[in-house]
Design an enzyme around this catalytic site. Structure first.
Site, PDB file in Angstrom:
ATOM      1  N   ARG A 104      30.220  22.053   7.642  1.00  0.00           N
ATOM      2  CA  ARG A 104      31.733  22.123   6.731  1.00  0.00           C
ATOM      3  C   ARG A 104      31.941  20.453   6.946  1.00  0.00           C
ATOM      4  NH1 ARG A 104      35.647  25.679   8.875  1.00  0.00           N
ATOM      5  NH2 ARG A 104      36.455  25.011  10.074  1.00  0.00           N
ATOM      6  N   THR A 108      36.720  18.349   2.793  1.00  0.00           N
ATOM      7  CA  THR A 108      36.744  19.448   1.958  1.00  0.00           C
ATOM      8  C   THR A 108      37.383  21.197   2.318  1.00  0.00           C
ATOM      9  OG1 THR A 108      34.655  19.401   1.449  1.00  0.00           O
ATOM     10  CG2 THR A 108      36.087  17.535   0.365  1.00  0.00           C
ATOM     11  N   ASP A 200      35.516  26.525  19.292  1.00  0.00           N
ATOM     12  CA  ASP A 200      34.613  26.085  18.234  1.00  0.00           C
ATOM     13  C   ASP A 200      33.602  27.316  18.361  1.00  0.00           C
ATOM     14  OD1 ASP A 200      32.205  24.552  17.750  1.00  0.00           O
ATOM     15  OD2 ASP A 200      33.426  23.515  16.474  1.00  0.00           O
ATOM     16  N   ASP A 203      30.406  24.842  19.814  1.00  0.00           N
ATOM     17  CA  ASP A 203      30.311  23.697  21.030  1.00  0.00           C
ATOM     18  C   ASP A 203      30.710  24.712  22.113  1.00  0.00           C
ATOM     19  OD1 ASP A 203      30.805  21.784  20.008  1.00  0.00           O
ATOM     20  OD2 ASP A 203      32.853  21.240  19.664  1.00  0.00           O
TER      21      ASP A 203
END
Length: 209
Positions: A104, A108, A200, A203
Site C-alpha cells: 500500500r 495514496t 499491523d 508485523d
C-alpha cells in the site's frame, strides 16, 4: 450475488479476542491466526458440492460422500495472508497455493502489485483469497481483479477482521464474491488502520515491529 458472512462461532470470537491484545507475542499471535483461519475455512467450505463414491469398508461395499471434482486454491495476499495458509491447508491439504504481492502506497493508500504467481490451472479451481485484515479494501479488490483477469471465476475472500469501508469497497467492485469475516469492526482511522483492530497483522505475525 455474493454473500457477506460474519462468523458467530464462539471459538472464533474467543481466539480473535486473544490476538487483539497488545501483549500477545509473535509466537502465540502466529499460532492463533492459523487456528482462526482453520475455523473460518471450515465455515467457508460449508457449501462445497459433494458426490457419491462407492468404496469398500472392512465389512462391505457402500457409498460415501466425497468432494466433487472442483479443485481448490488458496491465494494469500502477501505478506500477512501467509499467516492463514497453514491453518487452511490442514483443512484442505490437496489445495494448491498461489501468491499475490501488493503493498500500500503510504501517501495514496492505493495498492501496488509487485508479485503474482498462481497455479497453472487456477482458473479451473475454487479460489480462496486470504488476508487477515480487510481495511480500505484496496488490496483485496486489486487481488481479486488480478485473479479475474487470469480467468478465475469461483472466488471467495476470507479475512479475520474487517472494517465496514473495506466491505463496502469489495461489494461495489466484486459483488459476485462471497466474503467470510471473523469479526466486523467499527471503522478505519485517519491512517487506514482498523479500529479497534489489532495493529499491523504482518508485523505481528512475523515479528517485524
Amino acid at each position: 450475488m455474493g454473500n457477506v458472512i460474519i462468523m458467530d462461532h464462539p471459538l472464533i470470537q474467543h481466539k480473535i479476542g486473544l490476538i487483539r491484545r497488545k501483549e500477545t507475542g509473535t509466537k502465540d499471535f502466529r499460532q492463533t491466526i492459523g487456528e482462526i483461519a482453520m475455523l473460518i475455512c471450515y465455515e467457508a467450505t460449508r457449501n462445497l458440492q459433494l458426490d457419491d463414491v462407492e468404496i469398500e469398508t472392512p465389512i462391505c461395499k457402500t457409498k460415501v460422500k466425497a468432494l466433487k471434482g472442483k479443485k481448490m486454491a488458496i491465494v494469500p495476499i502477501l505478506r500477512a495472508g501467509l499467516g492463514m495458509v497453514d491453518g487452511m491447508l490442514q483443512m484442505i491439504p490437496a489445495a494448491k497455493v498461489g501468491h499475490i504481492g501488493l503493498y500500500r502506497d503510504p501517501q495514496t493508500l492505493k495498492p501496488i502489485e509487485y508479485y503474482c504467481k498462481l497455479p497453472a490451472d487456477c482458473a479451473e479451481r475454487e479460489v480462496f483469497v486470504v488476508d487477515p485484515m480487510l481495511a480500505t479494501g484496496g488490496s483485496s479488490v486489486a487481488a481479486i481483479q488480478m485473479l479475474k483477469d487470469r480467468g478465475c471465476r469461483n472466488i471467495h475472500f476470507m479475512c479475520i477482521i474487517a472494517a465496514p469501508e473495506g466491505v463496502k469497497a469489495m461489494r461495489e467492485a466484486h459483488p459476485d464474491v462471497d466474503i467470510y469475516i471473523g469479526a466486523m469492526d467499527e471503522k478505519l482511522n485517519d491512517h487506514g488502520y482498523i479500529v479497534p483492530g489489532l495493529g499491523d497483522a504482518g508485523d505481528r505475525i512475523f515479528g517485524t515491529k
